[in-house]
Design an enzyme around this catalytic site. Structure first.
Site, PDB file in Angstrom:
ATOM      1  N   ASP A  57      12.210  -8.702 -17.933  1.00 12.72           N
ATOM      2  CA  ASP A  57      11.193  -8.286 -16.977  1.00 12.72           C
ATOM      3  C   ASP A  57      11.826  -8.152 -15.605  1.00 12.72           C
ATOM      4  O   ASP A  57      12.919  -8.679 -15.351  1.00 12.72           O
ATOM      5  CB  ASP A  57      10.038  -9.292 -16.934  1.00 12.72           C
ATOM      6  CG  ASP A  57       8.727  -8.632 -16.485  1.00 12.72           C
ATOM      7  OD1 ASP A  57       8.752  -7.441 -16.118  1.00 12.72           O
ATOM      8  OD2 ASP A  57       7.686  -9.303 -16.504  1.00 12.72           O
ATOM      9  N   ASP A  58      11.114  -7.448 -14.712  1.00 10.54           N
ATOM     10  CA  ASP A  58      11.651  -7.248 -13.365  1.00 10.54           C
ATOM     11  C   ASP A  58      11.672  -8.541 -12.566  1.00 10.54           C
ATOM     12  O   ASP A  58      12.548  -8.768 -11.742  1.00 10.54           O
ATOM     13  CB  ASP A  58      10.855  -6.174 -12.625  1.00 10.54           C
ATOM     14  CG  ASP A  58       9.362  -6.444 -12.659  1.00 10.54           C
ATOM     15  OD1 ASP A  58       8.908  -7.342 -11.936  1.00 10.54           O
ATOM     16  OD2 ASP A  58       8.656  -5.763 -13.425  1.00 10.54           O
TER      17      ASP A  58
ATOM     18  N   GLY B   4      -1.062   0.748  -5.108  1.00 10.36           N
ATOM     19  CA  GLY B   4      -2.364   0.164  -4.808  1.00 10.36           C
ATOM     20  C   GLY B   4      -3.454   0.811  -5.627  1.00 10.36           C
ATOM     21  O   GLY B   4      -3.584   2.039  -5.627  1.00 10.36           O
TER      22      GLY B   4
ATOM     23  N   ASN C 147       0.781   0.268   5.962  1.00 12.27           N
ATOM     24  CA  ASN C 147       1.328  -0.517   4.863  1.00 12.27           C
ATOM     25  C   ASN C 147       2.100  -1.680   5.454  1.00 12.27           C
ATOM     26  O   ASN C 147       2.997  -1.489   6.271  1.00 12.27           O
ATOM     27  CB  ASN C 147       2.263   0.341   3.999  1.00 12.27           C
ATOM     28  CG  ASN C 147       2.997  -0.476   2.953  1.00 12.27           C
ATOM     29  OD1 ASN C 147       2.486  -1.464   2.446  1.00 12.27           O
ATOM     30  ND2 ASN C 147       4.217  -0.059   2.628  1.00 12.27           N
ATOM     31  N   GLY C 148       1.739  -2.901   5.061  1.00 13.35           N
ATOM     32  CA  GLY C 148       2.446  -4.076   5.557  1.00 13.35           C
ATOM     33  C   GLY C 148       1.484  -5.164   5.978  1.00 13.35           C
ATOM     34  O   GLY C 148       0.334  -5.214   5.537  1.00 13.35           O
TER      35      GLY C 148
ATOM     36  N   THR D  62       8.527  -1.327 -15.499  1.00 12.52           N
ATOM     37  CA  THR D  62       9.531  -1.474 -14.452  1.00 12.52           C
ATOM     38  C   THR D  62      10.865  -1.985 -14.980  1.00 12.52           C
ATOM     39  O   THR D  62      11.923  -1.609 -14.474  1.00 12.52           O
ATOM     40  CB  THR D  62       9.016  -2.439 -13.362  1.00 12.52           C
ATOM     41  OG1 THR D  62       7.622  -2.231 -13.177  1.00 12.52           O
ATOM     42  CG2 THR D  62       9.744  -2.220 -12.071  1.00 12.52           C
TER      43      THR D  62
ATOM     44  N   CYS E  33       0.839  -1.191   0.000  1.00 11.44           N
ATOM     45  CA  CYS E  33       0.000   0.000   0.000  1.00 11.44           C
ATOM     46  C   CYS E  33       0.877   1.245   0.000  1.00 11.44           C
ATOM     47  O   CYS E  33       2.092   1.172   0.171  1.00 11.44           O
ATOM     48  CB  CYS E  33      -0.917   0.015   1.222  1.00 11.44           C
ATOM     49  SG  CYS E  33      -2.026  -1.417   1.332  1.00 11.44           S
TER      50      CYS E  33
ATOM     51  N   TYR F 158      10.557  -4.153  -8.010  1.00 12.26           N
ATOM     52  CA  TYR F 158       9.285  -3.948  -8.699  1.00 12.26           C
ATOM     53  C   TYR F 158       8.445  -2.790  -8.184  1.00 12.26           C
ATOM     54  O   TYR F 158       8.005  -1.945  -8.949  1.00 12.26           O
ATOM     55  CB  TYR F 158       8.460  -5.239  -8.618  1.00 12.26           C
ATOM     56  CG  TYR F 158       7.052  -5.120  -9.194  1.00 12.26           C
ATOM     57  CD1 TYR F 158       6.830  -5.213 -10.561  1.00 12.26           C
ATOM     58  CD2 TYR F 158       5.954  -4.916  -8.365  1.00 12.26           C
ATOM     59  CE1 TYR F 158       5.547  -5.111 -11.089  1.00 12.26           C
ATOM     60  CE2 TYR F 158       4.669  -4.809  -8.882  1.00 12.26           C
ATOM     61  CZ  TYR F 158       4.470  -4.909 -10.247  1.00 12.26           C
ATOM     62  OH  TYR F 158       3.202  -4.801 -10.762  1.00 12.26           O
TER      63      TYR F 158
END
Length: 492
Positions: free
Chosen positions: A365-366, A28, A101-102, A303, A2, A257
């Site tokens: 790609d990442d 998000g 966030n987490g 990314t 988030c 990412y």
């Protein structure tokens, strides 16, 4: 994962928070919310959708006040219910609002403690609401009508003692100020800064430095692991180490990412980390595949672009933008279910045939998580006429669940789980598959800040830094959060 933002100012903060959430939208796309405080009254608007869809002119006009917090959410628990949109609010003590966030790894135990010991009922499985009630209880125990910053720090100490996992938190305390704190391992990012106005110093805290940059705030520092920072309404800042910091282990997937390349995290430039990933990946290819026949390097936007440019340069092959992105489609990794992820890839990307036809193409790609996206893109490259399609990942193989706030909980949904590189190559349909190894990835991030000696790398290694994760816990979150359960949640 988030995105958080909080501002204490001498003027209205509604527009600043809206703009900050807009630049954090990549963290998000499921829900967004803003809460402000004005003369002891709180104003809240939140709902499902992108920032631009949740807030309208009348909402912004109603979000009055010189202090506020904001949040953008993506659903780690697989539910897009607007009941889980943040910020959350509890009226006692003082009136507290929280954005988080987490992920807490001991939510079930904490919920039991809240009900049996603290006499608080949490009417949801949300770990963020649990965290808010833990903070409220710890602050209420102090029992002061006029608390000081030291009282707030003492409450944070209680939270950090009780709560396990990875978390970055911003709390607004009505009539007092804003406090931000971080878990003792510093897994989730949080940074703060200041700007000067005619009335005094204003402060901002956010998940990424880019949010501060766009609002004209000068970076002061990252919130330290186990630390807290309090900003009062008079323009004063107070900081304290509330809990002894454990080994500082920030999440390395932020650099792979999640974060914008123009962000600085724990003193490390995300952009430079990704440049180094490309250089290391090129060195690996030269060592493992010295007689490669790559004609062109094509990044999978967006990314991987930063990594792919130095990779092509070091290999002395052409770099081309062979895949064009529809920027009105969200990030497929953070879409709530596998059906949506599959459906969106063709809508999201289109191949430029002249960059593929008759060529040996290295797609970059990442990372590779479920393998759904890269498999479809490899087929797109073949349909566009590529002779051979090789695939390089700027991260090691993602083999294990994440428990600290990234939506990778079901091991069986990870394409690399219990599979060799050759088995993965066959499943995604590539002619060759190259992963950046874990040692090189850590070096890429560590070079930006040698003081950080290790990172949270559990999705690659299966080693969890909080040391409280067992097979029973992993089985429980897999049952709660796999794609089948998400579909059930979405349909009620």
């Amino acid at each position: 994962m988030c995105g958080l933002a909080g501002i204490v100012s001498f003027s209205s903060v509604n527009q600043g928070l809206y703009d900050a959430l807009t630049v954090l939208q990549h963290r998000g796309q499921d829900a967004a919310g803003i809460l402000t405080s004005e003369n002891g009254i709180v104003h809240l608007k939140k709902g499902n959708g992108l920032v631009r869809d949740v807030f309208h002119r009348k909402d912004m006009n109603a979000l009055a006040g010189n202090m506020g917090i904001g949040h953008v959410r993506y659903p780690t628990a697989g539910s897009s219910s607007s009941d889980l949109a943040q910020p959350f609010y509890v009226n006692s003590p003082y009136g507290i609002s929280l954005a988080h966030n987490g992920n807490l790894t001991n939510t079930h135990q904490l919920s039991k403690e809240l009900f049996e010991d603290d006499l608080r009922h949490v009417n949801t499985s949300s770990d963020s609401k649990v965290l808010l009630n833990i903070f409220a209880h710890e602050l209420q125990q102090i029992g002061k009508h006029k608390p000081t910053e030291n009282d707030f720090f003492k409450a944070v100490e209680g939270v950090q003692r009780r709560c396990k996992g990875g978390y970055a938190v911003v709390c607004l305390i009505v009539g007092h100020g804003l406090i931000a704190f971080r878990d003792p391992n510093g897994i989730r990012p949080l940074i703060y800064g200041k700007r000067e106005s005619e009335q005094g110093t204003e402060y901002m805290v956010a998940s990424e430095s880019v949010a501060l940059d766009t609002q004209g705030f000068e970076i002061i520092d990252d919130v330290m692991p186990g630390g807290a920072v309090f900003f009062d309404l008079k323009g004063n800042m107070h900081s304290q180490q509330c809990t002894e910091s454990k080994d500082h282990t920030p999440c390395i997937f932020e650099h792979v990412y999640f974060s914008r390349p123009d962000s600085i995290m724990d003193g490390i430039s995300v952009y430079k980390s990704r440049l180094r990933m490309g250089e290391k990946l090129a060195a690996q290819i030269k060592e493992e595949w010295p007689d490669h026949d790559i004609d062109v390097v094509v990044p999978i936007p967006d990314t991987a672009r930063t990594c792919a440019i130095p990779l092509a340069h070091k290999l002395d092959v052409k770099f081309r933008e062979g895949l064009i992105k529809n920027r009105y489609i969200g990030r497929t990794f953070i879409m709530p279910g596998q059906t949506e992820r599959k459906k969106s890839v063709r809508q999201k990307l289109n191949a430029i045939r002249l960059e593929f036809e008759g060529k040996n193409v290295l797609l970059v790609d990442d990372s590779i998580v479920r393998g759904t996206t890269c498999k479809q893109i490899i087929q797109m490259a073949r349909d566009a006429g590529a002779k051979n399609v090789y695939f390089a990942s700027a991260a090691p193989a993602v083999r294990f669940p994440n428990v600290y706030g990234i939506d990778m909980p079901a091991a069986t949904e990870l394409i690399a789980h219990d599979r060799s590189t050759e088995e993965i190559r066959q499943l995604i349909g590539a002619d060759k598959l190259i992963y950046l190894n874990i040692e090189h990835l850590i070096e890429c991030a560590r070079e930006g800040n040698p003081a950080i000696t290790q990172f949270e790398c559990s999705v690659f290694t299966g080693e969890y830094v909080t040391a409280d994760i067992d097979t029973a816990y992993l089985a429980r979150i897999e049952a709660d959060r796999n794609d089948l359960q998400k579909q059930k949640n979405e349909t009620g």
